[in-house]
Motif scaffolding. Structure first.
Motif, PDB file in Angstrom:
ATOM      1  N   PHE A  48       0.170 -13.206   7.414  1.00 15.59           N
ATOM      2  CA  PHE A  48      -1.650 -12.232   7.381  1.00 15.59           C
ATOM      3  C   PHE A  48      -2.432 -12.291   7.523  1.00 15.59           C
ATOM      4  N   SER A  49      -2.974 -14.265   8.055  1.00 10.06           N
ATOM      5  CA  SER A  49      -4.122 -14.515   8.606  1.00 10.06           C
ATOM      6  C   SER A  49      -4.178 -13.090  10.553  1.00 10.06           C
ATOM      7  N   LYS A  50      -2.940 -13.231  10.707  1.00  5.03           N
ATOM      8  CA  LYS A  50      -2.754 -12.542  11.969  1.00  5.03           C
ATOM      9  C   LYS A  50      -2.621 -10.688  11.865  1.00  5.03           C
ATOM     10  N   LYS A  51      -2.381 -10.765  10.771  1.00  2.00           N
ATOM     11  CA  LYS A  51      -2.317  -9.347  10.249  1.00  2.00           C
ATOM     12  C   LYS A  51      -4.254  -8.616   9.644  1.00  2.00           C
ATOM     13  N   VAL A  52      -4.578  -9.661   9.270  1.00  5.03           N
ATOM     14  CA  VAL A  52      -6.064  -9.026   8.982  1.00  5.03           C
ATOM     15  C   VAL A  52      -7.049  -8.554   9.636  1.00  5.03           C
ATOM     16  N   PHE A  53      -6.612 -10.028  11.251  1.00  4.12           N
ATOM     17  CA  PHE A  53      -7.780  -9.515  12.415  1.00  4.12           C
ATOM     18  C   PHE A  53      -6.983  -8.163  12.922  1.00  4.12           C
ATOM     19  N   GLN A  54      -6.167  -8.132  12.899  1.00  7.68           N
ATOM     20  CA  GLN A  54      -5.759  -7.459  13.699  1.00  7.68           C
ATOM     21  C   GLN A  54      -6.150  -5.843  13.562  1.00  7.68           C
ATOM     22  N   SER A  55      -5.818  -5.675  12.157  1.00  6.05           N
ATOM     23  CA  SER A  55      -6.365  -4.546  11.105  1.00  6.05           C
ATOM     24  C   SER A  55      -7.685  -4.261  11.834  1.00  6.05           C
ATOM     25  N   ASN A 154      -1.548  -1.209   4.478  1.00  8.30           N
ATOM     26  CA  ASN A 154      -0.368  -1.044   5.509  1.00  8.30           C
ATOM     27  C   ASN A 154      -0.480  -2.689   5.743  1.00  8.30           C
ATOM     28  N   THR A 155      -1.245  -3.511   5.815  1.00 12.26           N
ATOM     29  CA  THR A 155      -1.642  -4.625   6.874  1.00 12.26           C
ATOM     30  C   THR A 155      -1.025  -6.058   5.490  1.00 12.26           C
ATOM     31  N   GLY A 156      -0.986  -5.789   4.308  1.00 10.52           N
ATOM     32  CA  GLY A 156       0.544  -5.935   3.567  1.00 10.52           C
ATOM     33  C   GLY A 156       1.903  -5.818   4.160  1.00 10.52           C
ATOM     34  N   PRO A 157       2.400  -4.928   3.907  1.00 14.28           N
ATOM     35  CA  PRO A 157       3.608  -4.713   4.877  1.00 14.28           C
ATOM     36  C   PRO A 157       3.892  -4.975   6.029  1.00 14.28           C
ATOM     37  N   TYR A 158       2.441  -4.878   6.717  1.00 12.55           N
ATOM     38  CA  TYR A 158       3.131  -4.729   8.529  1.00 12.55           C
ATOM     39  C   TYR A 158       3.188  -6.886   8.281  1.00 12.55           C
ATOM     40  N   ALA A 159       3.155  -7.052   7.725  1.00  6.28           N
ATOM     41  CA  ALA A 159       2.579  -8.986   7.894  1.00  6.28           C
ATOM     42  C   ALA A 159       4.303  -9.064   6.667  1.00  6.28           C
ATOM     43  N   LEU A 160       4.242  -9.191   5.682  1.00  7.72           N
ATOM     44  CA  LEU A 160       6.269  -8.551   5.182  1.00  7.72           C
ATOM     45  C   LEU A 160       7.254  -7.563   6.331  1.00  7.72           C
ATOM     46  N   ARG A 161       6.742  -7.110   7.448  1.00 13.14           N
ATOM     47  CA  ARG A 161       7.332  -7.257   7.943  1.00 13.14           C
ATOM     48  C   ARG A 161       8.265  -7.388   9.250  1.00 13.14           C
ATOM     49  N   ALA A 162       6.869  -7.926   9.425  1.00 12.18           N
ATOM     50  CA  ALA A 162       7.059  -9.040  11.257  1.00 12.18           C
ATOM     51  C   ALA A 162       7.333 -10.547  10.466  1.00 12.18           C
ATOM     52  N   LEU A 163       7.472 -10.555   9.142  1.00  9.63           N
ATOM     53  CA  LEU A 163       8.269 -12.072   8.195  1.00  9.63           C
ATOM     54  C   LEU A 163       9.551 -11.771   8.244  1.00  9.63           C
ATOM     55  N   GLY A 164      10.248 -10.465   8.280  1.00 10.15           N
ATOM     56  CA  GLY A 164      11.401 -10.542   7.752  1.00 10.15           C
ATOM     57  C   GLY A 164      11.964  -9.853   6.275  1.00 10.15           C
ATOM     58  N   LYS A 165      10.867 -10.026   5.643  1.00 11.60           N
ATOM     59  CA  LYS A 165      11.146  -8.925   4.285  1.00 11.60           C
ATOM     60  C   LYS A 165      11.009  -7.174   4.154  1.00 11.60           C
ATOM     61  N   ASP A 166      11.981  -7.456   3.989  1.00 12.30           N
ATOM     62  CA  ASP A 166      12.217  -6.165   4.307  1.00 12.30           C
ATOM     63  C   ASP A 166      11.317  -4.721   3.938  1.00 12.30           C
ATOM     64  N   THR A 167      10.569  -4.109   3.575  1.00  6.65           N
ATOM     65  CA  THR A 167       9.771  -2.978   3.601  1.00  6.65           C
ATOM     66  C   THR A 167       9.763  -1.314   4.276  1.00  6.65           C
ATOM     67  N   PHE A 168       9.518  -0.184   3.856  1.00  6.12           N
ATOM     68  CA  PHE A 168       8.812   0.541   4.737  1.00  6.12           C
ATOM     69  C   PHE A 168       7.663   0.549   5.024  1.00  6.12           C
ATOM     70  N   ILE A 169       7.592   0.797   5.632  1.00  3.54           N
ATOM     71  CA  ILE A 169       6.089   1.592   5.942  1.00  3.54           C
ATOM     72  C   ILE A 169       5.307   2.838   6.051  1.00  3.54           C
ATOM     73  N   LEU A 170       4.254   3.088   5.499  1.00  7.38           N
ATOM     74  CA  LEU A 170       3.615   4.154   4.907  1.00  7.38           C
ATOM     75  C   LEU A 170       2.840   4.944   6.623  1.00  7.38           C
ATOM     76  N   SER A 171       2.970   4.681   7.856  1.00  8.18           N
ATOM     77  CA  SER A 171       2.761   5.317   8.494  1.00  8.18           C
ATOM     78  C   SER A 171       2.331   7.262   8.817  1.00  8.18           C
ATOM     79  N   ARG A 172       1.558   7.868   9.479  1.00  9.62           N
ATOM     80  CA  ARG A 172       1.665   9.080   9.811  1.00  9.62           C
ATOM     81  C   ARG A 172       2.704   9.999   9.485  1.00  9.62           C
ATOM     82  N   ASP A 173       3.865   9.408  10.789  1.00 16.47           N
ATOM     83  CA  ASP A 173       4.761   9.759  10.493  1.00 16.47           C
ATOM     84  C   ASP A 173       5.360   9.883   8.655  1.00 16.47           C
ATOM     85  N   VAL A 174       5.781   9.294   7.929  1.00 23.49           N
ATOM     86  CA  VAL A 174       6.254   8.750   6.605  1.00 23.49           C
ATOM     87  C   VAL A 174       5.213   9.601   6.191  1.00 23.49           C
TER      88      VAL A 174
END
Length: 237
Positions: A48-55, A154-174
């Motif tokens: 969570f912390s890494k994705k907050v700083f990467q945002s 997208n910060t929370g979803p990207y963190a979940l994805r990195a940890l292995g929780k199955d989630t979709f991501i609302l990217s520009r293409d999606v």
């Protein structure tokens, strides 16, 4: 507009990526939520912390400095982080070995508190995340946004994805896909948009054996600029 069938999306993506075999490699393997229970809660706080700083920042710079973050914040030990007084947090935030942003540093303790409070209910935070149903993944996003700090968008979803929780991501293409098919018309993070997107993914899951993360990639490969091919596999959606 009627929701597009999974098979039609899959065929379009396969044509763009050089065939079904190559597409399947690009889609990767599905994530298994129950494996999350093997992860320590300290790793949830770290991610969570890494994705907050990467945002809003260069991800590579954060990655390069991350060993210093681990050292500075006791390897994200929840109890030790929560015992840190305000003046210690301020000192940490001024250390050039990490990224000096006090507002983001404060989220480490706040999100540690979120994890601690869930632990008091008789289970690990990892178990809590693992058991959250995939057909309401937007509910988990809402939980992180409400109970944590800076985990919205997208910060929370990207963190979940990195940890292995199955989630979709609302990217520009999606997002572009759902707008082009008139499934959403308002803001991407509105309740009505998120409900419509979740319902669509639930429908496609019933038509396929793919995970949310695989479906998310599939939509991106069937929609966006056709740049990503087998030789440059990346989690780009």
């Amino acid at each position: 507009m009627a929701l597009e069938k999974f098979d039609d999306i899959y065929q379009r993506a396969a044509e763009r990526k050089g065939g079904a075999a190559k597409l399947n490699i690009l889609l990767g393997t599905g994530q298994q939520d129950q494996l999350l229970t093997q992860i320590g809660d300290d790793r949830f706080l770290a991610e969570f912390s890494k994705k907050v700083f990467q945002s809003g920042f260069v991800w590579r710079v954060v990655e390069n400095k991350w060993p210093n973050f681990e050292e500075s914040f006791f390897n994200f030990n929840i109890e030790k982080v929560l015992m840190m007084p305000e003046e210690m947090m301020e000192r940490k935030a001024s250390d050039p070995k990490i990224i000096r942003n006090f507002n983001k540093v404060k989220t480490i303790k706040a999100n540690g508190q979120m994890i601690f409070e869930e632990q008091q209910k008789g289970h690990s935070f990892a178990e809590f995340i693992a058991n959250w149903p995939s057909n309401d993944i937007i509910g988990l996003w809402a939980y992180l946004k409400k109970h944590g700090q800076r985990l919205g968008g997208n910060t929370g979803p990207y963190a979940l994805r990195a940890l292995g929780k199955d989630t979709f991501i609302l990217s520009r293409d999606v997002e572009a896909y759902f707008r082009a098919h008139d499934i959403i018309t308002g803001g991407i993070q509105t309740k009505s948009s998120l409900n419509a997107i979740q319902a669509s993914f639930n429908h496609w899951q019933q038509q396929s054996n793919l995970s949310l993360s695989q479906l998310s990639r599939l939509i991106a490969y069937a929609t966006g600029d056709n740049h990503i091919h087998l030789e440059e596999v990346a989690d780009v959606e």
